[in-house]
Design an enzyme around this catalytic site. Structure first.
Site, mmCIF file in Angstrom:
data_model
loop_
_atom_site.group_PDB
_atom_site.id
_atom_site.type_symbol
_atom_site.label_atom_id
_atom_site.label_comp_id
_atom_site.label_asym_id
_atom_site.label_seq_id
_atom_site.Cartn_x
_atom_site.Cartn_y
_atom_site.Cartn_z
ATOM 1 N N TYR A 159 0.831 -1.206 0.000
ATOM 2 C CA TYR A 159 0.000 0.000 0.000
ATOM 3 C C TYR A 159 0.866 1.258 0.000
ATOM 4 O O TYR A 159 0.657 2.170 -0.812
ATOM 5 C CB TYR A 159 -0.926 -0.008 1.214
ATOM 6 C CG TYR A 159 -1.866 1.171 1.264
ATOM 7 C CD1 TYR A 159 -2.966 1.245 0.408
ATOM 8 C CD2 TYR A 159 -1.663 2.208 2.165
ATOM 9 C CE1 TYR A 159 -3.832 2.329 0.453
ATOM 10 C CE2 TYR A 159 -2.529 3.294 2.212
ATOM 11 C CZ TYR A 159 -3.610 3.352 1.357
ATOM 12 O OH TYR A 159 -4.458 4.424 1.401
ATOM 13 N N LYS A 163 1.056 4.001 -3.106
ATOM 14 C CA LYS A 163 0.637 5.390 -2.964
ATOM 15 C C LYS A 163 1.802 6.354 -3.213
ATOM 16 O O LYS A 163 1.605 7.453 -3.747
ATOM 17 C CB LYS A 163 0.029 5.617 -1.584
ATOM 18 C CG LYS A 163 -1.306 4.905 -1.386
ATOM 19 C CD LYS A 163 -2.349 5.337 -2.419
ATOM 20 C CE LYS A 163 -3.704 4.723 -2.156
ATOM 21 N NZ LYS A 163 -4.725 5.162 -3.138
#
Length: 255
Positions: A159, A163
């Site tokens: 994650y 991002k």
């Protein structure tokens, strides 16, 4: 002196992951500012429910079942909106996934699916929409990144990496497409009360303490609306390639 407007009257917007949480709030917020909103979600029922909320506001809503992990589905989404509405002025790449596992427990599938949804999908959607925007003379793309692009947390390697990549993608797209009048920016939410984070917090997979946030609380999804509407509107006509962090000061606190 004429102040720039935050209104989006008659603008056509696509919001991915619009069926719940931050995506739902963004769809409602854009519509309240005057936009016609296509609500795209992997769950058609959720997309339809949000579209009905828009209609109850007196605004048109177009529900679309879209799995952003599938390139063909992204192409069909953009084609459908362009053909129905005649233009696309705003794209909000909101759909995303998270895996909460320690690094040694992350599987290759965990890694590849996270990057496919969080990075590849925004790239393909942005490319498809930019093709339309270039012909019509411009538009605005807003990528929903995360404070985790700048700070880190245990058990979120895919994650955080995805991002951070999305932030850099935002900057490169902003540079490449400035000549076409296409502005590309990102919003980086902090801990927000969504169905996903509520379930993760309850299970202990994502412990979030109010004391970690200088404002002493998690955000409500509606608190992301202002940032997105601003970046999508003429009020941000000279803003591109930037990341607007909306996290109650948590990333500053962590540094």
């Amino acid at each position: 002196m004429t102040l720039p407007t935050f209104r989006l009257d008659d603008k056509v917007a696509i919001v991915t992951g619009a069926g719940q949480g931050i995506g739902r709030s963004i769809a409602l917020g854009l519509a309240d500012a005057g936009a016609v909103v296509a609500c795209a979600d992997i769950a058609f029922t959720a997309a339809r429910d949000v579209a009905r909320e828009l209609e109850a506001m007196g605004r048109p809503g177009l529900p679309l079942e879209v799995d952003v992990a599938e390139p063909a589905a992204i192409a069909q989404m953009v084609s459908a909106v362009s053909e129905r509405c005649g233009r696309i002025d705003i794209l909000v790449n909101n759909a995303g996934i998270r895996v909460h596992k320690r690094v040694l427990d992350h599987t290759l599938d965990d890694w590849e699916r996270t990057l496919r949804v969080n990075c590849t999908a925004p790239l393909l959607a942005s490319q498809a929409v930019a093709t339309v925007m270039r012909v019509q003379g411009g538009g605005a793309i807003v990528n929903i990144a995360s404070q985790m692009a700048e700070v880190t947390h245990r058990c979120r390697i895919a994650y955080c990496a995805s991002k951070a990549a999305l932030v850099q993608m935002t900057r490169v797209m902003a540079l490449d497409w400035a000549e076409y009048g296409i502005r590309v920016n990102a919003v980086a939410p902090g801990p927000t009360k969504t169905p996903f984070t509520s379930a993760a917090t309850a299970s202990g997979a994502m412990p979030v303490l109010a004391e970690q946030v200088p404002l002493r609380r998690m955000a409500d999804p509606d608190e992301m609306i202002g940032a997105v509407v601003y970046l999508a509107s003429d009020a941000a006509s000279f803003v591109t390639g930037t990341v607007l962090t909306v996290d109650g000061g948590q990333s500053v606190h962590w540094r």
